[in-house]
Design a protein around this motif. Structure first.
Motif, PDB file in Angstrom:
ATOM      1  N   ALA A 297       0.815  -1.229   0.000  1.00  0.00           N
ATOM      2  CA  ALA A 297       0.000   0.000   0.000  1.00  0.00           C
ATOM      3  C   ALA A 297       0.839   1.265   0.000  1.00  0.00           C
ATOM      4  N   LEU A 298       2.104   1.169   0.360  1.00  0.00           N
ATOM      5  CA  LEU A 298       2.941   2.367   0.498  1.00  0.00           C
ATOM      6  C   LEU A 298       3.050   3.202  -0.774  1.00  0.00           C
ATOM      7  N   PRO A 299       3.256   2.612  -1.955  1.00  0.00           N
ATOM      8  CA  PRO A 299       3.338   3.451  -3.165  1.00  0.00           C
ATOM      9  C   PRO A 299       2.076   4.261  -3.417  1.00  0.00           C
ATOM     10  N   ALA A 300       0.922   3.643  -3.229  1.00  0.00           N
ATOM     11  CA  ALA A 300      -0.332   4.362  -3.427  1.00  0.00           C
ATOM     12  C   ALA A 300      -0.501   5.457  -2.386  1.00  0.00           C
ATOM     13  N   LEU A 301      -0.092   5.185  -1.150  1.00  0.00           N
ATOM     14  CA  LEU A 301      -0.196   6.186  -0.085  1.00  0.00           C
ATOM     15  C   LEU A 301       0.727   7.360  -0.370  1.00  0.00           C
ATOM     16  N   ALA A 302       1.934   7.062  -0.836  1.00  0.00           N
ATOM     17  CA  ALA A 302       2.880   8.129  -1.167  1.00  0.00           C
ATOM     18  C   ALA A 302       2.348   8.981  -2.310  1.00  0.00           C
ATOM     19  N   ALA A 303       1.730   8.338  -3.296  1.00  0.00           N
ATOM     20  CA  ALA A 303       1.159   9.084  -4.421  1.00  0.00           C
ATOM     21  C   ALA A 303       0.011   9.963  -3.968  1.00  0.00           C
ATOM     22  N   ALA A 304      -0.780   9.458  -3.022  1.00  0.00           N
ATOM     23  CA  ALA A 304      -1.916  10.231  -2.521  1.00  0.00           C
ATOM     24  C   ALA A 304      -1.465  11.474  -1.761  1.00  0.00           C
ATOM     25  N   MET A 305      -0.328  11.396  -1.081  1.00  0.00           N
ATOM     26  CA  MET A 305       0.169  12.500  -0.280  1.00  0.00           C
ATOM     27  C   MET A 305       0.989  13.494  -1.090  1.00  0.00           C
ATOM     28  N   ALA A 306       1.421  13.101  -2.275  1.00  0.00           N
ATOM     29  CA  ALA A 306       2.267  13.972  -3.084  1.00  0.00           C
ATOM     30  C   ALA A 306       1.450  15.097  -3.705  1.00  0.00           C
TER      31      ALA A 306
ATOM     32  N   SER B 104     -12.605   9.407  -1.967  1.00  0.00           N
ATOM     33  CA  SER B 104     -12.925   8.351  -1.010  1.00  0.00           C
ATOM     34  C   SER B 104     -13.934   8.854   0.009  1.00  0.00           C
ATOM     35  N   PHE B 105     -14.960   8.033   0.241  1.00  0.00           N
ATOM     36  CA  PHE B 105     -16.040   8.447   1.139  1.00  0.00           C
ATOM     37  C   PHE B 105     -16.833   7.217   1.543  1.00  0.00           C
ATOM     38  N   ALA B 106     -17.295   7.211   2.802  1.00  0.00           N
ATOM     39  CA  ALA B 106     -18.137   6.128   3.319  1.00  0.00           C
ATOM     40  C   ALA B 106     -17.481   4.772   3.059  1.00  0.00           C
ATOM     41  N   ASP B 107     -18.149   3.895   2.291  1.00  0.00           N
ATOM     42  CA  ASP B 107     -17.621   2.547   2.060  1.00  0.00           C
ATOM     43  C   ASP B 107     -16.624   2.489   0.920  1.00  0.00           C
ATOM     44  N   TYR B 108     -16.324   3.636   0.287  1.00  0.00           N
ATOM     45  CA  TYR B 108     -15.398   3.662  -0.852  1.00  0.00           C
ATOM     46  C   TYR B 108     -14.048   4.205  -0.402  1.00  0.00           C
ATOM     47  N   MET B 109     -12.997   3.412  -0.621  1.00  0.00           N
ATOM     48  CA  MET B 109     -11.644   3.823  -0.248  1.00  0.00           C
ATOM     49  C   MET B 109     -10.701   3.601  -1.417  1.00  0.00           C
ATOM     50  N   ASP B 110     -10.089   4.700  -1.887  1.00  0.00           N
ATOM     51  CA  ASP B 110      -9.096   4.645  -2.948  1.00  0.00           C
ATOM     52  C   ASP B 110      -7.988   5.610  -2.552  1.00  0.00           C
ATOM     53  N   LEU B 111      -6.807   5.078  -2.235  1.00  0.00           N
ATOM     54  CA  LEU B 111      -5.713   5.927  -1.765  1.00  0.00           C
ATOM     55  C   LEU B 111      -5.274   6.941  -2.816  1.00  0.00           C
ATOM     56  N   ARG B 112      -5.615   6.707  -4.072  1.00  0.00           N
ATOM     57  CA  ARG B 112      -5.267   7.663  -5.131  1.00  0.00           C
ATOM     58  C   ARG B 112      -6.255   8.823  -5.187  1.00  0.00           C
ATOM     59  N   ARG B 113      -7.371   8.667  -4.494  1.00  0.00           N
ATOM     60  CA  ARG B 113      -8.413   9.705  -4.510  1.00  0.00           C
ATOM     61  C   ARG B 113      -8.858  10.020  -3.087  1.00  0.00           C
ATOM     62  N   MET B 114      -7.917  10.524  -2.315  1.00  0.00           N
ATOM     63  CA  MET B 114      -8.221  10.899  -0.941  1.00  0.00           C
ATOM     64  C   MET B 114      -8.611  12.377  -0.818  1.00  0.00           C
TER      65      MET B 114
END
Length: 305
Positions: free
Chosen positions: A10-19, A49-59
């Protein structure tokens, strides 16, 4: 070991979300958005991302945390539920929406209206469609600059002529928002229309001055601005986006050409803009004989993350 492996994946997606977002213009097709139908009376389209939907690229996108496009059936809605530490506003597109909260506020709003709530230290509210027609609205959450703010509520009703053929500055923030460029009528990318009979109407000077001088009735506790426009076919509007700013645009109805053909947006498509430059939107819907809206747009302009 399994948990460690999952975290590592999950780290690459998390890093992309924070960049920070990449400079330039990027289309967000409606087909890529998450559709949620948790109950029979509700159809929600989530941009993030909202409610039951989680996408680290779209936070999030800068301070923009939530943008939901909701359809609520008649005599239905969201029962009382809590919020805190978010600047929340709702823009009604179709039908009527009734807001009621734990501070004693109750109000019913129709097309072109905005309802704003600074959830701050905490508030409970409900959103109901008490009418006989489906209600469509966009709900947006902006992250405030500080937590624990006092709770507040407000609303603003815009007239059709205020939204017509321009970008109306409906919500301001802690900074000054950019002034929209006065609109022009074009027959196509780069070609300024000469105003012959049968072509889209030219702006009236008084209308241009009103749009340029309009002060937003609502203020967010964040460095963000919101603009609304309903454009006839062929009308182009533009909003400057400074290098240290960013913008998220939504084509609510109709269609738009972006920056002279750089992108094309249909209804419910969105656009991310970062790194500066002009955002020019030309209405492509509602051509002669087709009917309907040329373009109905919302632009959220904010400080870069």
């Amino acid at each position: 070991a399994a948990l460690a492996a999952a975290l590592a994946a999950a780290l690459p997606a998390l890093a992309a979300a924070m960049a920070p977002p990449a400079a330039g213009v990027r289309k967000v097709p409606a087909s890529s958005l998450h559709v949620s139908t948790p109950v029979p009376w509700l159809r929600s389209v989530f941009h993030f991302s909202f409610a039951d939907y989680m996408d680290l690229r779209r936070m999030r996108f800068g301070a923009l945390r939530v943008l939901n496009d909701d359809l609520v059936s008649p005599r239905s809605g969201f029962p009382p539920h809590p919020h805190r530490d978010q600047e929340i506003f709702t823009y009604v597109v179709e039908g009527e929406l009734t807001h009621e909260d734990s501070r004693g506020n109750r109000e019913t709003l129709g097309r072109g209206s905005l309802q704003y709530m600074s959830a701050g230290k905490g508030v409970v509210h409900s959103e109901m469609n008490e009418g006989d027609a489906t209600c469509r609205f966009l709900q947006v959450w902006i992250t405030p600059e500080r937590r624990g703010l006092p709770v507040s509520y407000g609303s603003h009703v815009t007239a059709p002529e205020q939204r017509r053929n321009g970008l109306l500055h409906v919500i301001g923030g802690t900074g000054d928002g950019p002034a929209p460029v006065p609109f022009v009528t074009r027959r196509g990318p780069g070609a300024v229309e000469d105003g012959h009979q049968g072509e889209p109407p030219q702006p009236q000077p008084q209308q241009q001055r009103q749009q340029q001088q309009h002060q937003p009735a609502i203020r967010l506790a964040a460095d963000a601005n919101v603009y609304i426009g309903e454009l006839e076919h062929g009308v182009e509007v533009a909003l400057p986006v400074a290098a240290e700013r960013m913008a998220y645009a939504v084509c609510i109805e109709g269609g738009v050409d972006v920056n002279g053909g750089e992108e094309e947006l249909a209804a419910r498509d969105a656009l991310m803009v970062a790194g500066g430059g002009a955002l020019a939107l030309r209405a492509t819907g509602g051509a002669q004989g087709e009917g309907g809206t040329g373009a109905h747009v919302m632009v959220i302009e904010m400080a870069a993350a």
